[in-house]
Structures are given as C-alpha cells and as structure tokens.
Design a protein around this motif. Structure first.
Motif, PDB file in Angstrom:
ATOM      1  N   THR A  57       0.713  -0.709   0.645  1.00  0.00           N
ATOM      2  CA  THR A  57       0.034   0.038  -0.733  1.00  0.00           C
ATOM      3  C   THR A  57       0.998   1.884  -0.303  1.00  0.00           C
ATOM      4  OG1 THR A  57      -2.097  -1.138   1.069  1.00  0.00           O
ATOM      5  CG2 THR A  57      -1.903   1.540   1.429  1.00  0.00           C
ATOM      6  N   LYS A  58       0.271   2.128  -0.934  1.00  0.00           N
ATOM      7  CA  LYS A  58       1.385   3.637  -0.924  1.00  0.00           C
ATOM      8  C   LYS A  58       0.867   4.075   0.187  1.00  0.00           C
ATOM      9  CE  LYS A  58       3.527   4.979  -5.546  1.00  0.00           C
ATOM     10  NZ  LYS A  58       4.664   4.573  -4.921  1.00  0.00           N
ATOM     11  N   CYS A  59       1.977   5.319   0.760  1.00  0.00           N
ATOM     12  CA  CYS A  59       1.407   6.255   1.349  1.00  0.00           C
ATOM     13  C   CYS A  59       1.542   7.894   1.103  1.00  0.00           C
ATOM     14  CB  CYS A  59       2.148   5.889   2.305  1.00  0.00           C
ATOM     15  SG  CYS A  59       1.607   4.343   4.023  1.00  0.00           S
ATOM     16  N   PHE A  60       1.150   7.791   1.042  1.00  0.00           N
ATOM     17  CA  PHE A  60       1.239   9.936   0.522  1.00  0.00           C
ATOM     18  C   PHE A  60       0.393  10.527   1.778  1.00  0.00           C
ATOM     19  CE2 PHE A  60       0.444   7.718  -3.098  1.00  0.00           C
ATOM     20  CZ  PHE A  60       1.566   8.420  -4.251  1.00  0.00           C
ATOM     21  N   VAL A 174      -8.594  -3.546   4.405  1.00  0.00           N
ATOM     22  CA  VAL A 174      -7.656  -3.510   3.516  1.00  0.00           C
ATOM     23  C   VAL A 174      -6.784  -3.984   3.619  1.00  0.00           C
ATOM     24  CG1 VAL A 174      -7.369  -3.050   0.252  1.00  0.00           C
ATOM     25  CG2 VAL A 174      -9.457  -2.611   1.857  1.00  0.00           C
ATOM     26  N   THR A 175      -5.332  -4.820   2.975  1.00  0.00           N
ATOM     27  CA  THR A 175      -4.390  -4.939   3.445  1.00  0.00           C
ATOM     28  C   THR A 175      -2.994  -5.059   2.346  1.00  0.00           C
ATOM     29  OG1 THR A 175      -5.122  -5.790   5.478  1.00  0.00           O
ATOM     30  CG2 THR A 175      -2.363  -5.835   5.337  1.00  0.00           C
ATOM     31  N   GLY A 176      -3.147  -3.955   1.341  1.00  0.00           N
ATOM     32  CA  GLY A 176      -2.143  -4.104   0.250  1.00  0.00           C
ATOM     33  C   GLY A 176      -3.292  -3.866  -1.206  1.00  0.00           C
ATOM     34  N   PRO A 177      -2.684  -4.138  -2.275  1.00  0.00           N
ATOM     35  CA  PRO A 177      -3.440  -4.333  -3.410  1.00  0.00           C
ATOM     36  C   PRO A 177      -4.359  -6.241  -3.656  1.00  0.00           C
ATOM     37  CG  PRO A 177      -1.728  -4.292  -3.713  1.00  0.00           C
ATOM     38  CD  PRO A 177      -1.478  -4.823  -2.871  1.00  0.00           C
TER      39      PRO A 177
END
Ligand code: SF4
Lengths: 202, 462
Positions: A57-60, A174-177
């Motif tokens: 998961t990308k974090c911004f 939700v843990t990742g794509p």
C-alpha cells in the motif's frame, strides 16, 4: 415433524452430553498474538506507514504528491466525494473529476478516493466501513483506490482494532492491493479489486 | 507395506503435475515457517491456545450456535438450518427462486464444494459463477480443487490458457498477468449482473453475529458489493465465542495459509444493508449446515472440527506432495482430508476408509496445524474403525492362497524349499508392470526359505 433446527440442536446436544468435562474457555491477554517486534517499534503513524508499504500500500502524507502519482499513472477519471474540494481541484488539472459514483461508470472510473474508518499500524491495514465509504464498489472496482486515513484513527494493533469495531453492516480491513498466486504460484496484483492500493494520511 | 489407493494414484501421476504440487507445497511450508519464526518467539504456545479456543467452541456448540443465531437475527439476517448436503442445496435454491434470482456469483467456499452446490443450481436453471480465479478455472474445466487454499495447484499456465481460449476469453495466451486481466474483465459483468452473491464464512462470532471472510483477490467483497442478496453457507462448527478470539485465530490463519500476517481482505459482515447504510445486499441469509458434523462431534475424532482450513497440513505432508489432492477422491485432501473425508461420508465411511492409511504418521501435520489438531492420533483411530467395520483394504493382496499354504506343514515345507528357484529368476524381466518401479530401486534378499525350520530341528536334536 421436527424442523432441521430441532434435529441439529438435538444431535449436537446428544453428542456433547456424554463428555465427562468440557474444555474451559481459555483466558488470554489481549496482546497474546502480537508479534514480538511490535514493542520496540516507533509511534503508530510511522509503524503504519512502514507496514503498509511492506504489504504494497503506497502512503502519501500530502495531496500534491498523491495527485502527482495519479497523473503519472495516466488516470483518466477520478471519483472524489463532494467535500474534498482542494483535492478535486488538484486532480482536475490532469483528469476528469466526478463526485458521483454510478454503476454505469464502473469501468470508466479508474481511480477513487474514499474516507477510511481507521487503520491498523501492526498490519498496515486500512479499515473501510459502510459509514465511511458509502459505496462499496467505489473502493473496489477502480484500478487505483486511495483511502483517506486520519492520523487520529490509527489503531496500534489488530487486537485494538477488533475491540473497537463500530456497529456497521460491513467492515473490511484492506492490507495491500488485490492479489492472486493461483497461476503457478506467481504473484499478480489487481485480480478483482484495486491493482494499486494507496492511502493519503490526513 | 501394502499398496494404498493414494499411493497408486501418486505413482501414475504425471511428473509435471507432481513437481508443481511438490514445489508449490514446499514453498508454502517454507513461507509459513519463516513468518511465524520472525514474528513469534513461541509460535507453538499460540497454536495450542488457538487449539483450546476452537476445542472450547465446538464443545459448547449447543450454546454458541444458539447465541450466534440470535445475534444474526438481531442484525437482520435470516437464519436457516440444513441437516444434509441436499437440504443445504435446496435451502439455497429456495431462497433464490423465491426472490426470482437467476444469476449468482460465488466466492470460494469449501462447504459449497462439499455439498456440490453448483451442480444443483445448474439443475434448477440458475447460473452460478465461481469468482475466485482458481475456482473459476476449476469450474470451466469441470475439474475438482486439489488444494484447500490453492485449488489449481495441479495446473500450469498452458492448461489454463487453453481453457480460456476454449471458453472464448481471447486467443491463446499463457502469460499469468494476461490470464488474470481477462478474468477481471469477464467477472466484472458477472458481478454487476448477478442477483445474489454466495459466500462461505471463516468464522462466526456468537456474541456479535459478525461473519468473518478472508480473501486475497477481493472477490468475496465484490459478491457483497454488487448483488442485492447475500447467502452465506456456514458449517455449524465455524462458530467462535466472540470477536476477541479473532485476534488469535486471524493472526494464525493468514500466516499458516499463505505466510501473510493478514490476508489482503478481512471482512466483517454484520447484517444486511440498513436505511442509513444502503450499499450492501438488502437481504442476508445464513444457512447453518450440519452434513455429518454433529456425528463427528459425537465421535472420538471431534478435534478435527477445530480445523480452520488453512491448508498448512497439505503443504507439509510428504504423501500429499507426492500424490496431489485428487488422490484423496474427496473434497478435502491431505492430512485433514484423510480424517475429515471418511467422517463426512457418514454411512459410506467404508468407501474412504483407506484414506487414513495413506500416511506415514510422521506427525508433521500436527506440528504445523494452527489449531494443534492431533491428526496422527485421529488417523490411527480411524484405521481402527476401518478395521472393526471390515472396510476393504485395497492394497492388501488376498490372503486365501497364503492361508492354505501356511496351514499345511507339508505344503509349507515344499514351498519353502522350492522357492529357492526364486533366486534364479530375473525379477526385472517379470511381466508385472506394477512391480517394476519398485524393483528399480530395490533388490530382494536371497531366498533362504526353510532355514529357520531346519535350524529349529537341529536345535531340538541337541
Ligand atoms: S487440519 Fe490444521 S493444518 Fe490442516 S487445514 Fe485444518 S487447520 Fe490447517
């Protein structure tokens, strides 16, 4: 004639009756299944970011870099719920922005922002509920999903999150794509759900 | 040792399939081992705790099942019960027909395999599409899953590409990414057109009525996002006391099944859509299925009901790795299947009574099991039961001729002596095909029949 329910309950009771004693309910502390490295980890926000990135998961942490990422991904139509005007303005520079998610456009909308109900630092999971994400499809069907995670709502552990589950018809961690390894054990992302999962921490 | 049906299957198994199953299982075992070791200093303590939680739950099923029913109803779900597999199938089609539903999407669930739901729905004119990628491929091929977690562990990309081509999902292309994308596009329409979504459940919390579902692909989520009816098929043993136990069980399930801390999607369902939360299915039905489970609870093998279907015992089992899942001739393969399948067969126990023998009792299955099921003990109990019920032992040669020989001293003496001629027979040339692979790696000791008798005779004389 006895109902299926009666039949099942009477056979279950008959099965259990002869037991000389029954296993007691084990007592365990809430942190029993915590990984041992958790104790030495930093604050929950940093831990969440680390675990989220590790699971894909990308974090911004700011809207600009998140919008820039969507632009670089070639996103054409993004769903942004109504109150997020600044985000909508940023995205409208490079793609169509809609605040209306409809079934007719499920295959066109290729990115969607939806607010999360929280997050879990230990596992890097995002928590969505029907209250926070009123349309389940919006968080699932687009290739890019960006959950809006509020700093204050990051639970430290899985056990904490379980203890604080809100009353909602549906909660999803939700843990990742979305992914599969069904074909020869090869990992492929984006089976039915998002192929790119991200979160914007606000 | 006598040749068992499972071993026979293993020997005839295609080499490519065997290698795929072996390496994929071994990789699964390795991942599980690494992640548990990295995260826990005493994973075995955790497994034992999880085992106690599940054992407590099944030994109080009378209480918890009733409590779960009340909690589910309180949340607005309809609760149904089915004694047999046929009843369960009928319960599903009754709900669908009453609602006028013609198309359903299904998320992977072992219990629907167990009751052969798709066949039943097909027979009453309802289209049912498996949405898990592996299960979908199984469905279009008319095949059976060969692993609890990785249903197509026995297929390679070329097999799949051919199936997709045949089904009109594009020209032949065996790139796994292309295969997955094509499935994505195909399933989209199926979800959006479906009247109902059918799922299983990994756990049901008695206290809150929460139904827990874990997947990696997100297909179960889709089955609950698009259609307006949700039907969950749940084995009665899936009930746990409360949400708190999930902290232990979820942490072990993901790690044991796929080496993940958590699967990608962990979903907690608490009733149908509400006026202020309109997104999900309007109707929710939970069907509790017995199908022999209460009988298993009454037996001395009730520990198998703790199983959380992680597949770790399959991955680690030397017999499973050699034989693959289809060797077990039933829905649940591997060590768990060797116990569960004959028990689920009910009065047809004898037909699968050979399965508990397809094990070297090495104990690896018990060591990896997240709920610490003593599988080797259960296998032994079932072997005994098979023995007591005179189940046919497929691998044992008929004893008639031997019995005759052994009961006549004269014949015996003659046979012992004359068999020396065996030493002169070139065994590798014998026209017995099933002996050849065995003989390739072994030699028989020199025949010395009768020597014991003459030795005894000499001793007595002295
Ligand atoms: S018996 Fe244990 S190891 Fe095997 S599938 Fe069930 S829970 Fe997993």
């Amino acid at each position: 004639m006895s109902t299926a329910r009666d039949q099942i309950f009477s056979s279950v009771r008959a099965a259990l009756a002869p037991l000389p004693e029954r296993t007691a309910r084990p007592v365990f502390s809430k942190d029993v299944a915590e990984p041992h490295w958790l104790a030495t980890e930093a604050d929950s926000l940093t831990l969440f970011q680390k675990r989220a990135e590790a699971t894909g998961t990308k974090c911004f942490t700011d809207m600009e870099s998140c919008a820039a990422w969507l632009r670089s991904q070639g996103v054409r139509t993004v769903y942004i719920p109504a109150p997020l005007t600044r985000l909508a303005a940023l995205c409208s520079e490079f793609c169509e922005v809609t605040s209306n998610y409809t079934r007719a456009r499920v295959n066109e909308i290729d990115a969607a922002f939806t607010p999360a109900a929280g997050a879990i630092a230990e596992s890097g999971s995002i928590i969505l509920s029907d209250e926070s994400t009123p349309d389940r499809l919006a968080a699932l069907a687009p290739w890019h999903h960006i959950a809006l995670v509020s700093r204050a709502e990051i639970h430290r552990t899985i056990a904490d999150a379980l203890a604080a589950m809100p009353d909602d018809p549906n909660l999803i961690w939700v843990t990742g794509p979305s992914k599969t390894a069904d074909v020869e054990g090869i990992l492929i992302q984006g089976v039915h759900g998002p192929g790119a999962q991200a979160c914007l921490i606000v | 040792m006598a040749e068992q049906k499972v071993e026979l299957f293993a020997r005839r198994l295609d080499r490519g399939v065997q290698q795929a199953v072996h390496s994929n299982s071994a990789a699964g075992t390795e991942k599980r081992y690494t992640v548990l070791g990295k995260d826990y200093s005493a994973p075995d303590d955790l497994r034992r705790l999880a085992g106690q939680i599940r054992q407590h739950a099944i030994e109080h099923l009378d209480t918890y099942l009733e409590q779960a029913e009340q909690s589910l109803k309180r949340q607005g779900a309809h609760v149904h019960y089915a004694v047999t597999a046929e009843d369960a199938c009928r319960a599903v089609s009754d709900i669908l027909q009453k609602a006028g539903a013609k198309k359903v999407v299904k998320s992977k669930s072992m219990i629907s395999e167990e009751i052969h739901l798709n066949d039943h729905l097909g027979s009453v004119g309802i289209e049912s599409v498996e949405t898990d990628l592996g299960e979908y491929i199984i469905q279009i091929d008319g095949d059976h899953p060969s692993h609890i977690v990785k249903p197509i562990i026995h297929k390679n990309r070329r097999d799949i590409a051919k199936s997709f081509e045949r089904e009109g999902l594009g020209d032949y292309n065996d790139d796994p990414e292309t295969i997955t994308r094509r499935a994505r596009v195909f399933m989209r329409d199926k979800y959006l057109q479906a009247d109902a979504g059918i799922t299983g459940a990994n756990f049901v919390s008695a206290e809150t009525g929460r139904l827990v579902l874990v997947t990696n692909e997100g297909n179960s989520r889709f089955c609950l996002a698009a259609p307006k009816i949700h039907i969950a098929l749940v084995g009665i043993e899936k009930v746990i006391p409360s949400d708190a136990e999930l902290a232990v069980l979820l942490n072990l399930l993901g790690r044991s099944a796929t080496g993940q801390q958590l699967t990608v999607y962990t979903e907690f369902i608490n009733g149908p859509a509400r006026t202020d939360r309109p997104s999900g299915p309007q109707e929710m039905h939970v069907i509790f299925v017995d199908n022999q489970r209460s009988q298993i609870l009454a037996s001395d093998c009730r520990e198998i009901l703790r199983c959380i279907r992680c597949g770790a015992c399959l991955n680690v089992c030397p017999v499973y790795r050699q034989a693959s899942g289809h060797a077990y001739r039933s829905v649940y393969p591997g060590p768990v299947g060797a116990v569960l399948s004959p028990l689920l067969a009910g009065k047809n126990f004898k037909q699968l009574a050979d399965l508990p023998k397809a094990s070297s009792l090495c104990g690896a299955c018990n060591e990896v099991c997240p709920v610490d099921i003593p599988i080797p003990d259960l296998l032994l109990k079932l072997r005994n039961r098979g023995h007591e019920e005179h189940a046919p032992s497929p691998g044992t040669p008929p004893m008639g001729a031997f019995a005759k020989l052994a009961s006549s001293p004269m014949l015996w003496r003659f046979a012992m002596k004359s068999n020396k001629v065996m030493n002169l027979v070139p065994l590798e040339k014998l026209p017995l095909p099933y002996l050849q692979p065995w003989l390739k790696t072994r030699t028989l000791p020199e025949w010395r029949g009768g020597e014991f008798r003459s030795w005894m005779k000499d001793r007595r004389k002295k």
